[in-house]
Design an enzyme around this catalytic site. Structure first.
Site, mmCIF file in Angstrom:
data_model
loop_
_atom_site.group_PDB
_atom_site.id
_atom_site.type_symbol
_atom_site.label_atom_id
_atom_site.label_comp_id
_atom_site.label_asym_id
_atom_site.label_seq_id
_atom_site.Cartn_x
_atom_site.Cartn_y
_atom_site.Cartn_z
ATOM 1 N N GLY A 25 36.572 44.839 40.111
ATOM 2 C CA GLY A 25 37.973 45.243 40.054
ATOM 3 C C GLY A 25 38.174 46.311 38.995
ATOM 4 N N GLY A 28 35.850 45.681 35.831
ATOM 5 C CA GLY A 28 34.435 45.787 36.204
ATOM 6 C C GLY A 28 34.036 47.204 36.575
ATOM 7 N N HIS A 189 42.011 34.141 22.440
ATOM 8 C CA HIS A 189 42.590 35.335 23.050
ATOM 9 C C HIS A 189 43.916 34.921 23.667
ATOM 10 C CE1 HIS A 189 42.612 39.271 24.706
ATOM 11 N NE2 HIS A 189 42.438 38.901 25.960
HETATM 12 P P1 NAD Z 1 41.015 42.778 39.270
HETATM 13 O O1 NAD Z 1 41.878 41.936 40.147
HETATM 14 O O2 NAD Z 1 41.188 44.259 39.304
HETATM 15 O O3 NAD Z 1 39.466 42.465 39.589
HETATM 16 C C1 NAD Z 1 38.962 41.192 39.771
HETATM 17 C C2 NAD Z 1 37.867 41.290 40.823
HETATM 18 O O4 NAD Z 1 37.223 40.018 40.929
HETATM 19 C C3 NAD Z 1 38.410 41.645 42.220
HETATM 20 O O5 NAD Z 1 37.767 42.813 42.702
HETATM 21 C C4 NAD Z 1 38.076 40.415 43.050
HETATM 22 O O6 NAD Z 1 37.757 40.716 44.409
HETATM 23 C C5 NAD Z 1 36.856 39.876 42.302
HETATM 24 N N1 NAD Z 1 36.553 38.487 42.615
HETATM 25 C C6 NAD Z 1 37.408 37.452 42.807
HETATM 26 N N2 NAD Z 1 36.725 36.323 43.098
HETATM 27 C C7 NAD Z 1 35.412 36.651 43.054
HETATM 28 C C8 NAD Z 1 34.203 35.926 43.270
HETATM 29 N N3 NAD Z 1 34.231 34.616 43.572
HETATM 30 N N4 NAD Z 1 33.035 36.573 43.135
HETATM 31 C C9 NAD Z 1 33.005 37.891 42.845
HETATM 32 N N5 NAD Z 1 34.112 38.645 42.637
HETATM 33 C C10 NAD Z 1 35.300 38.020 42.757
HETATM 34 O O7 NAD Z 1 41.193 42.224 37.788
HETATM 35 P P2 NAD Z 1 40.815 42.960 36.408
HETATM 36 O O8 NAD Z 1 42.005 43.664 35.892
HETATM 37 O O9 NAD Z 1 39.539 43.698 36.602
HETATM 38 O O10 NAD Z 1 40.598 41.676 35.456
HETATM 39 C C11 NAD Z 1 39.524 40.797 35.691
HETATM 40 C C12 NAD Z 1 39.615 39.594 34.769
HETATM 41 O O11 NAD Z 1 39.402 39.995 33.426
HETATM 42 C C13 NAD Z 1 40.975 38.873 34.779
HETATM 43 O O12 NAD Z 1 40.814 37.480 34.688
HETATM 44 C C14 NAD Z 1 41.640 39.413 33.525
HETATM 45 O O13 NAD Z 1 42.644 38.543 33.041
HETATM 46 C C15 NAD Z 1 40.441 39.476 32.598
HETATM 47 N N6 NAD Z 1 40.584 40.348 31.428
HETATM 48 C C16 NAD Z 1 40.135 39.861 30.244
HETATM 49 C C17 NAD Z 1 40.209 40.631 29.102
HETATM 50 C C18 NAD Z 1 39.684 40.094 27.808
HETATM 51 O O14 NAD Z 1 40.005 40.631 26.756
HETATM 52 N N7 NAD Z 1 38.876 39.063 27.827
HETATM 53 C C19 NAD Z 1 40.784 41.920 29.167
HETATM 54 C C20 NAD Z 1 41.208 42.397 30.400
HETATM 55 C C21 NAD Z 1 41.101 41.602 31.547
#
Ligand code: NAD
Length: 327
Positions: A25, A28, A189
């Protein structure tokens, strides 16, 4: 033409590190771009949606000539393609939408993260895992418990980002270069995030010598709500540029064995008088993962803040374990 031909991979003289990113996403795919374009490692992008990671990878590959690198970027839906990874970054799962707390994501994300960690380790048994999916401290715990890896090989990313946010707000407030600002944020966090102004410096001079307590509180508060401020502005998902840069900092410190000291969620075994949970603490990151946890001397109030943060994380770990049928 009679020139001898070498395959693109054998022609490469750089290290052959391989980083897999589960979840292609926003976070990633931005991380994939950073890792490839900074020429750090080859990248495998895995996602559950068919065609999506393949499309992202092809798009990134088509920029190689323009960005001046020859890194391989592979998009896939099959964990077998991640085999032999040195490092796996888990960003799979749902992000927050406006009005949501990170802990509202436990139900959706816990099973996704456990599956991602276990399947990745099946194909890359030596890999280090960096967990990014929220709620971060809880997801790092379930990834560790689900894989039973040595704790130093599972690390959660949050503190680097929270510290970078505070660093930015300090530099903006004082009108100084971000490069001269060091910021330190520990804890979870979320709302129990612990900014430590005593350990924040501008060119080595403690922050309280630059700003009054009220101004510091304002910056600390904005940092605590740094993610929410962005979610509310964007309305469709959350931050991803600074998160990707934060993950990159950790990936680089590990693969290049740079021994950077960063704030990251590490498994605690007595440090800060806490056990059996992941919490943001200062860590030295090198080739084997978390190589040292640094214990700061804290005031009574700061100790209490750590205890409160740990209590909140524990409560949510319990909730996640129930959802997963582990307790
Ligand atoms: P996003 O929705 O753009 O991407 C998430 C991706 O995960 C999607 O492409 C989805 O298809 C994929 N996905 C879902 N289930 C899956 C599975 N079983 N196997 C493989 N892929 C799968 O979200 P994003 O903005 O990229 O955020 C991703 C995560 O990171 C969220 O949980 C967000 O809250 C978290 N995040 C954490 C921090 C941090 O500081 N730790 C910062 C930003 C985002």
């Amino acid at each position: 033409m009679n020139a001898s031909v070498t395959s693109p991979s054998s022609a490469r003289d750089r290290s052959q590190h391989r980083v897999s990113i589960v979840g292609a996403g926003k976070v990633g795919s931005t991380l994939a771009q950073r890792v490839a374009e900074k020429n750090l490692a080859d990248v495998v992008l895995l996602d559950v949606v068919e065609g999506w990671p393949q499309g992202v990878a092809l798009d990134l590959m088509q920029a190689r000539g323009l960005e001046g690198h020859d890194r391989q970027i592979l998009g896939t839906n099959d964990y077998a393609d991640t085999a032999g990874s040195d490092l796996v970054v888990i960003t799979a799962g749902r992000p927050r939408t406006p009005g949501m707390d990170r802990n509202d994501l436990i139900k959706t994300n816990a099973a996704i993260v456990v599956e991602a960690a276990k399947r990745s380790i099946e194909y890359s048994p030596e890999a280090i895992i960096i967990v990014v999916t929220n709620p971060l401290d809880v997801m790092a715990y379930v990834a560790w418990k689900g894989t039973q890896l040595p704790p130093h090989r599972v690390i959660g990313m949050a503190g680097v980002l929270d510290s970078a946010r505070l660093q930015t707000f300090i530099s903006l407030e004082l009108g100084v270069s971000t490069q001269d600002v060091q910021a330190m944020v520990l804890g979870n966090h979320g709302q129990q995030m612990i900014s430590l102004p005593r350990y924040c410096t501008v060119k080595g001079i403690p922050l309280p010598d630059w700003l009054d307590a009220e101004s510091i509180d304002r910056l600390v508060d904005r940092t605590r709500n740094g993610g929410t401020e962005i979610v509310e502005l964007m309305q469709r998902g959350g931050a991803y540029f600074a998160p990707a840069s934060s993950i990159y900092t950790m990936v680089e410190s590990i693969l290049a064995d740079r021994s950077r000291v960063v704030s990251a969620a590490a498994y605690l075994q007595g440090e800060y008088a806490l056990e059996d949970l992941f919490l943001g603490v200062p860590c030295r990151l090198g080739r084997s993962g978390v190589e040292q946890i640094i214990e700061l001397s804290l005031t009574e109030d700061e100790c209490q803040a750590v205890i409160d943060a740990a209590a909140s994380v524990r409560e949510n770990i319990e909730a996640a374990q129930k959802i997963l049928g582990w307790s």
